[in-house]
Write a protein that holds these residues in place. Sequence first.
Motif, PDB file in Angstrom:
ATOM      1  N   ASN A   1       7.881  -3.749  -6.196  1.00 46.79           N
ATOM      2  CA  ASN A   1       8.350  -2.988  -5.041  1.00 46.79           C
ATOM      3  C   ASN A   1       8.951  -1.647  -5.443  1.00 46.79           C
ATOM      4  O   ASN A   1       8.820  -0.662  -4.717  1.00 46.79           O
ATOM      5  CB  ASN A   1       9.335  -3.817  -4.223  1.00 46.79           C
ATOM      6  CG  ASN A   1       8.634  -4.940  -3.493  1.00 46.79           C
ATOM      7  OD1 ASN A   1       7.467  -4.846  -3.156  1.00 46.79           O
ATOM      8  ND2 ASN A   1       9.353  -6.027  -3.264  1.00 46.79           N
ATOM      9  N   GLN A   2       9.601  -1.595  -6.604  1.00 43.26           N
ATOM     10  CA  GLN A   2      10.128  -0.320  -7.087  1.00 43.26           C
ATOM     11  C   GLN A   2       8.988   0.655  -7.364  1.00 43.26           C
ATOM     12  O   GLN A   2       9.022   1.813  -6.946  1.00 43.26           O
ATOM     13  CB  GLN A   2      10.972  -0.523  -8.352  1.00 43.26           C
ATOM     14  CG  GLN A   2      11.560   0.763  -8.906  1.00 43.26           C
ATOM     15  CD  GLN A   2      12.484   1.444  -7.921  1.00 43.26           C
ATOM     16  OE1 GLN A   2      13.413   0.837  -7.426  1.00 43.26           O
ATOM     17  NE2 GLN A   2      12.230   2.713  -7.632  1.00 43.26           N
TER      18      GLN A   2
ATOM     19  N   SER B   1       0.823  -1.204   0.000  1.00 43.79           N
ATOM     20  CA  SER B   1       0.000   0.000   0.000  1.00 43.79           C
ATOM     21  C   SER B   1       0.859   1.258   0.000  1.00 43.79           C
ATOM     22  O   SER B   1       1.906   1.310   0.637  1.00 43.79           O
ATOM     23  CB  SER B   1      -0.907   0.014   1.240  1.00 43.79           C
ATOM     24  OG  SER B   1      -1.656   1.213   1.291  1.00 43.79           O
ATOM     25  N   SER B   2       0.365   2.272  -0.705  1.00 42.34           N
ATOM     26  CA  SER B   2       0.964   3.604  -0.633  1.00 42.34           C
ATOM     27  C   SER B   2      -0.009   4.580   0.034  1.00 42.34           C
ATOM     28  O   SER B   2       0.231   5.781   0.061  1.00 42.34           O
ATOM     29  CB  SER B   2       1.338   4.102  -2.033  1.00 42.34           C
ATOM     30  OG  SER B   2       0.191   4.182  -2.855  1.00 42.34           O
ATOM     31  N   GLU B   3      -1.096   4.056   0.587  1.00 38.19           N
ATOM     32  CA  GLU B   3      -2.080   4.888   1.276  1.00 38.19           C
ATOM     33  C   GLU B   3      -1.511   5.311   2.631  1.00 38.19           C
ATOM     34  O   GLU B   3      -0.965   4.493   3.378  1.00 38.19           O
ATOM     35  CB  GLU B   3      -3.377   4.120   1.473  1.00 38.19           C
ATOM     36  CG  GLU B   3      -4.473   4.952   2.085  1.00 38.19           C
ATOM     37  CD  GLU B   3      -5.791   4.192   2.174  1.00 38.19           C
ATOM     38  OE1 GLU B   3      -6.535   4.454   3.126  1.00 38.19           O
ATOM     39  OE2 GLU B   3      -6.054   3.358   1.291  1.00 38.19           O
TER      40      GLU B   3
ATOM     41  N   ALA C   1      10.383  -0.162   0.221  1.00 38.27           N
ATOM     42  CA  ALA C   1       9.463  -1.297   0.263  1.00 38.27           C
ATOM     43  C   ALA C   1      10.147  -2.489   0.919  1.00 38.27           C
ATOM     44  O   ALA C   1      11.375  -2.547   1.010  1.00 38.27           O
ATOM     45  CB  ALA C   1       9.015  -1.674  -1.155  1.00 38.27           C
ATOM     46  N   ASP C   2       9.327  -3.445   1.358  1.00 36.94           N
ATOM     47  CA  ASP C   2       9.892  -4.700   1.851  1.00 36.94           C
ATOM     48  C   ASP C   2      10.050  -5.666   0.681  1.00 36.94           C
ATOM     49  O   ASP C   2       9.971  -5.251  -0.482  1.00 36.94           O
ATOM     50  CB  ASP C   2       9.054  -5.286   2.990  1.00 36.94           C
ATOM     51  CG  ASP C   2       7.613  -5.599   2.604  1.00 36.94           C
ATOM     52  OD1 ASP C   2       7.311  -5.712   1.403  1.00 36.94           O
ATOM     53  OD2 ASP C   2       6.788  -5.736   3.521  1.00 36.94           O
TER      54      ASP C   2
ATOM     55  N   GLY D   1      12.241   6.643  -5.257  1.00 35.47           N
ATOM     56  CA  GLY D   1      11.843   5.343  -4.721  1.00 35.47           C
ATOM     57  C   GLY D   1      13.015   4.384  -4.811  1.00 35.47           C
ATOM     58  O   GLY D   1      13.679   4.306  -5.834  1.00 35.47           O
ATOM     59  N   TYR D   2      13.264   3.675  -3.732  1.00 34.00           N
ATOM     60  CA  TYR D   2      14.380   2.724  -3.696  1.00 34.00           C
ATOM     61  C   TYR D   2      13.937   1.270  -3.750  1.00 34.00           C
ATOM     62  O   TYR D   2      14.769   0.375  -3.677  1.00 34.00           O
ATOM     63  CB  TYR D   2      15.230   2.953  -2.445  1.00 34.00           C
ATOM     64  CG  TYR D   2      16.082   4.186  -2.555  1.00 34.00           C
ATOM     65  CD1 TYR D   2      17.192   4.222  -3.385  1.00 34.00           C
ATOM     66  CD2 TYR D   2      15.758   5.335  -1.848  1.00 34.00           C
ATOM     67  CE1 TYR D   2      17.969   5.361  -3.498  1.00 34.00           C
ATOM     68  CE2 TYR D   2      16.541   6.475  -1.958  1.00 34.00           C
ATOM     69  CZ  TYR D   2      17.636   6.477  -2.782  1.00 34.00           C
ATOM     70  OH  TYR D   2      18.409   7.610  -2.893  1.00 34.00           O
ATOM     71  N   GLY D   3      12.650   1.030  -3.862  1.00 30.01           N
ATOM     72  CA  GLY D   3      12.187  -0.348  -3.909  1.00 30.01           C
ATOM     73  C   GLY D   3      12.633  -1.093  -2.674  1.00 30.01           C
ATOM     74  O   GLY D   3      12.540  -0.601  -1.562  1.00 30.01           O
ATOM     75  N   GLU D   4      13.164  -2.278  -2.889  1.00 25.77           N
ATOM     76  CA  GLU D   4      13.647  -3.107  -1.786  1.00 25.77           C
ATOM     77  C   GLU D   4      15.173  -3.066  -1.686  1.00 25.77           C
ATOM     78  O   GLU D   4      15.777  -3.899  -1.019  1.00 25.77           O
ATOM     79  CB  GLU D   4      13.155  -4.538  -1.948  1.00 25.77           C
ATOM     80  CG  GLU D   4      13.607  -5.193  -3.233  1.00 25.77           C
ATOM     81  CD  GLU D   4      13.018  -6.575  -3.457  1.00 25.77           C
ATOM     82  OE1 GLU D   4      13.795  -7.534  -3.532  1.00 25.77           O
ATOM     83  OE2 GLU D   4      11.768  -6.681  -3.557  1.00 25.77           O
ATOM     84  N   SER D   5      15.809  -2.078  -2.322  1.00 24.37           N
ATOM     85  CA  SER D   5      17.274  -2.042  -2.398  1.00 24.37           C
ATOM     86  C   SER D   5      17.955  -1.525  -1.137  1.00 24.37           C
ATOM     87  O   SER D   5      19.150  -1.739  -0.970  1.00 24.37           O
ATOM     88  CB  SER D   5      17.720  -1.195  -3.595  1.00 24.37           C
ATOM     89  OG  SER D   5      17.408   0.170  -3.382  1.00 24.37           O
TER      90      SER D   5
END
Length: 140
Positions: free
Chosen positions: A71-72, A30-32, A62-63, A100-104
């Motif tokens: 996730n990105q 979620s991005s809410e 993100a996880d 945004g870094y995603g899961e990195s």
Amino acid sequence: MGAGAGVATPGSPQDFQVNVGDRVFFETDSSELTQQARATLEKQAQWLRQYGNYAFTIEGHADTVDTPVFNQNLSNDRAQAVFDYLQAHGVDASRMTQVGYGESQLAQPTADGVSEPLNRRYCAATPSQRCVCRPRCCWR
């Protein structure tokens, strides 16, 4: 307020981190913005309006529950949600960049497919401290 609250110089990046809060968390996939996230972002917006000398980067994370591509995109959406909220609450868009870094850049390293609340976040770092979100600072 937690330990150390109130000891930072008003208007300093440490003040932002200690007394306002430098991150918010999201639910899985979620991005809410949650009610708690909105409360923290309102405090951030108030502080940023008062101390207009800072430009900063909004970082979404993100996880590892979903695919790296998902996730990105999710981390980009989280950064956008924070940007939109802060802008709507009086923070000049020219002071903000977003990424945004995603899961990195996991705050809590996990294996693929693990739901970790600490990794589902937006974070702003201070220049004087190594932040949980990443080793580099994003205040300028």
